[in-house]
Design an enzyme around this catalytic site. Structure first.
Site, PDB file in Angstrom:
ATOM      1  N   ASN A  39      94.862 -51.233 -39.932  1.00  0.00           N
ATOM      2  CA  ASN A  39      93.932 -50.457 -39.111  1.00  0.00           C
ATOM      3  C   ASN A  39      92.765 -51.382 -38.779  1.00  0.00           C
ATOM      4  OD1 ASN A  39      92.151 -48.731 -37.923  1.00  0.00           O
ATOM      5  ND2 ASN A  39      91.874 -47.392 -39.695  1.00  0.00           N
ATOM      6  N   LYS A  83      90.361 -50.878 -36.844  1.00  0.00           N
ATOM      7  CA  LYS A  83      89.118 -50.167 -36.529  1.00  0.00           C
ATOM      8  C   LYS A  83      88.492 -50.786 -35.265  1.00  0.00           C
ATOM      9  CE  LYS A  83      88.927 -48.846 -41.322  1.00  0.00           C
ATOM     10  NZ  LYS A  83      88.154 -48.490 -42.492  1.00  0.00           N
ATOM     11  N   GLU A 121      87.021 -41.702 -40.913  1.00  0.00           N
ATOM     12  CA  GLU A 121      85.936 -42.099 -40.014  1.00  0.00           C
ATOM     13  C   GLU A 121      85.887 -41.188 -38.781  1.00  0.00           C
ATOM     14  OE1 GLU A 121      86.947 -46.267 -39.979  1.00  0.00           O
ATOM     15  OE2 GLU A 121      86.312 -46.352 -42.077  1.00  0.00           O
ATOM     16  N   GLY A 166      86.223 -49.454 -47.487  1.00  0.00           N
ATOM     17  CA  GLY A 166      85.198 -50.429 -47.118  1.00  0.00           C
ATOM     18  C   GLY A 166      84.171 -50.691 -48.200  1.00  0.00           C
ATOM     19  N   SER A 200      90.106 -50.379 -49.516  1.00  0.00           N
ATOM     20  CA  SER A 200      89.813 -51.671 -50.154  1.00  0.00           C
ATOM     21  C   SER A 200      91.047 -52.344 -50.750  1.00  0.00           C
ATOM     22  CB  SER A 200      88.721 -51.509 -51.211  1.00  0.00           C
ATOM     23  OG  SER A 200      87.514 -51.074 -50.616  1.00  0.00           O
TER      24      SER A 200
END
Ligand code: 13P
Length: 247
Positions: free
Chosen positions: A15, A17, A102, A174, A209
């Site tokens: 991903n 992002k 998110e 993250g 993570s």
């Protein structure tokens, strides 16, 4: 309860992002395409929308799959800034992320909207990759199972036979605070227990993570069927190492 991890082909998804530009995306695709063949795990990538043409062209005819990071629940219309399932499919996507935290927390998207997005994906032949996960406060308040059950059950009636689930604890995304293998396994086993019949074979990916250093211990858990990787996926070498953690 493992549900037979050996029969489920692992899937490792990147991903990206809101990262990377076209030249970086092109180089990433060339390397991952060239070096991921022969791995036990399949690979997929979720680029930002403007990168989809370059990614689709670089990955065309290969085994690495592409998906959209989000989609609108309607098929078309006056929705400035949004992207439809038909447009994702037309751009070469086979997957659609639904309910990433998110989107849930950064854009106020609730379970009902996530379910409608999953339904839109299915209408256009995309495989939903449904994301669920609890916040740190919800975990501290012993509400993890209640949150996971609510998020999963809302979308479940809209999911096709061929979908995937990602357990992404919000506190691990993250932050470098990866779930321990035991914590991830417990959540995955709980989620699998909520699935009935054929759906028990649905791949359940872990996200939060993941790095080349911690991937092998997570991959060894019986109900961890793959990863949804954010930060570490931007580096093709790290992403390839994470794919290899299932070999
Ligand atoms: P990180 O791997 O950067 O923690 O992100 C996880 C994630 O949100 C993937 O969808």
């Amino acid at each position: 309860m493992s549900g037979g991890a050996a029969v489920r082909r692992p899937l490792v998804a990147a991903n990206w992002k809101m990262h990377l530009l076209a030249a970086e995306a092109r180089a990433w695709c060339r390397r991952v395409r060239a070096e991921s063949g022969g791995a036990r795990a399949g690979a997929a990538v979720f680029p930002s929308f403007p990168l989809l043409p370059v990614v689709a062209s670089e990955l065309a005819g290969g085994a690495v799959e592409t998906g959209g990071q989000d989609l609108h629940p309607e098929d078309k219309g006056a929705f400035t800034g949004d992207v439809s399932a038909a447009q994702l499919a037309d751009a070469g996507c086979v997957w659609a992320l639904c309910g990433h935290s998110e989107r849930r927390h950064g854009h106020g998207e609730g379970d009902e909207l996530v379910a409608r997005k999953a339904a839109a994906a299915v209408r256009h032949g995309l495989r939903p990759l449904l994301c669920v996960g609890e916040t740190r406060d919800e975990r501290r308040g012993a509400a993890t199972e209640e949150v996971l059950a609510r998020q999963l059950r809302a979308a479940l009636p809209h999911l096709p036979a061929d979908w995937a689930l990602a357990y992404e604890p919000v506190w691990a995304i993250g932050t470098g605070d990866t779930a321990t293998p035991e914590t991830a396994q417990a959540a995955h086993a709980y989620l699998r227990g909520l699935l009935a019949g054929e759906a028990r074979r649905t791949p359940i990916l872990y996200g939060g993570s993941v790095t080349p250093e911690n991937a092998a211990a997570l991959a060894a858990q019986p109900d961890v069927d793959g990863f949804l990787v954010g930060g570490a996926s931007l580096d093709p070498g790290q992403f390839l190492a994470i794919i290899r953690s299932f070999d």
